[in-house]
Write an enzyme that holds these catalytic residues in place. Structure first.
Site: not given
Length: 366
Positions: A213, A254-256, A274
């Site tokens: 990450q 969460a990520h993005n 995302s």
């Protein structure tokens, strides 16, 4: 020492064009002051109370409260109070809380002036004047702490991370490497900004392999994040929280993900990776949002709902599967009759001698 708030200060607020539509001065002396804002049952001299019912009014007046803010439905303009009481009227009690209670807020006093001698600060970190840094804080190489920031005990700001002016990081907050926290933010205890996103892929050996990450988290200005939240760093690029957005406790981004401006998320909100959320949205408690979803501006989602598909139009939604709020209420109301309907259908089938037509799976599980 408690911070004394005078009637004259409240009159200045009431005269402000932004607030005058819902806060009005009625009577009182400019120098009448209060050291605490309390509920009506604890009111008394040198105290301020807010009242919305007749019972609360009587409690505050009998206890000789110094400053009284009454909801306009009590017709405070038509009532007589002792000259020692400063009286204000409001048409919007929550909004009045928001503009008056900051006068009593002594949060700054929780943070010791200066830098605590036990703080571990890398020599390459840039520390602006007038910061407050607590005990056992760790600030890594090339980190930036801007003017007026307050950092509580045992907080970690890793390499290359930045904390904006006037931002408050409470005790035991973690800001990961290269992540950016804007100005006038507040992040409550045990919250993590910039832990690794949850990225794994199965390999030919049937084992899960981690995807590094490498991105960051960007928190824009005026954001507030409650306790025990986690905002994950992006795989590549950034996870971004827009200006003015507010998170309750126990939320996870969460990520993005890209979260827009001036949103509100109640406790237990989770969003998978995302996903993009627009501006001015409201999410109730324990809402779960799936990955790679887009949500329009000005969307409201009721508590305990699940969002598995993109929402393209503004509006109010609820339930699982997600429906318009009106349809979700109808579905919930109808669900209370399902057991009775099943019994009735079973009796009809027996009467018609149609036999047991339950699914084979249901029969196997019996």
């Amino acid at each position: 020492m408690p911070q004394s708030v005078q009637t004259s200060q409240l009159k200045e607020l009431a005269a402000n064009p932004h607030f005058s539509s819902y806060l009005q001065f009625i009577s009182g002396q400019d120098k009448t002051s209060a050291e605490l804002a309390v509920e009506p049952g604890r009111s008394g001299p040198q105290k301020m109370s807010f009242v919305s019912t007749e019972e609360q009014w009587n409690q505050a007046v009998q206890n000789q409260v110094s400053i009284l803010i009454a909801h306009e439905k009590l017709s405070p303009k038509d009532r007589r109070v002792d000259s020692s009481i400063s009286l204000f009227a409001t048409s919007n009690m929550p909004a009045t809380f928001a503009i008056v209670l900051p006068l009593f807020d002594q949060k700054k006093s929780r943070f010791r002036p200066g830098i605590h001698p036990t703080a571990a600060i890398d020599p390459s970190a840039q520390i602006s004047p007038e910061v407050r840094i607590g005990a056992f804080v760790v600030i890594g190489p090339d980190a930036i702490i801007e003017e007026g920031a307050m950092i509580g005990a045992q907080t970690v700001v890793e390499k290359g991370a930045s904390v904006g002016a006037k931002t408050i990081l409470h005790s035991q907050v973690f800001v990961g490497a290269d992540c950016k926290v804007g100005r006038f933010c507040e992040i409550h205890p045990h919250t993590t900004i910039g832990a690794d996103g949850f990225g794994f892929v199965p390999g030919p050996d049937s084992r899960m392999h981690k995807i590094p990450q490498l991105g960051i988290v960007v928190i824009e200005d005026f954001v507030e994040i409650g306790a025990n939240c986690a905002i994950d760093r992006a795989t590549l690029g950034e996870t971004r929280i827009g200006e003015g957005t507010k998170f309750d406790n126990l939320c996870h981004v969460a990520h993005n993900c890209k979260i827009g401006k001036h949103n509100v998320f109640a406790g237990g909100f989770f969003v998978a990776g995302s996903t993009n959320i627009g501006d001015h949205c409201v999410f109730g408690g324990s809402v779960a949002v799936g990955d790679h979803i887009s949500i329009a501006d000005r969307v409201t989602v009721g508590g305990r709902s699940a969002v598995t598909k993109s929402i393209r139009q503004s509006g109010t939604y609820a339930g699982y599967p997600l429906e318009s709020f009106t349809a979700a209420k109808r579905t919930l109301a109808n669900s209370t009759y399902v057991s009775d309907l099943r019994k009735q259908v079973s009796e009809i089938r027996k009467h018609l001698k149609l036999g047991d037509k339950r699914s084979s799976a249901a029969k196997e599980n019996k």
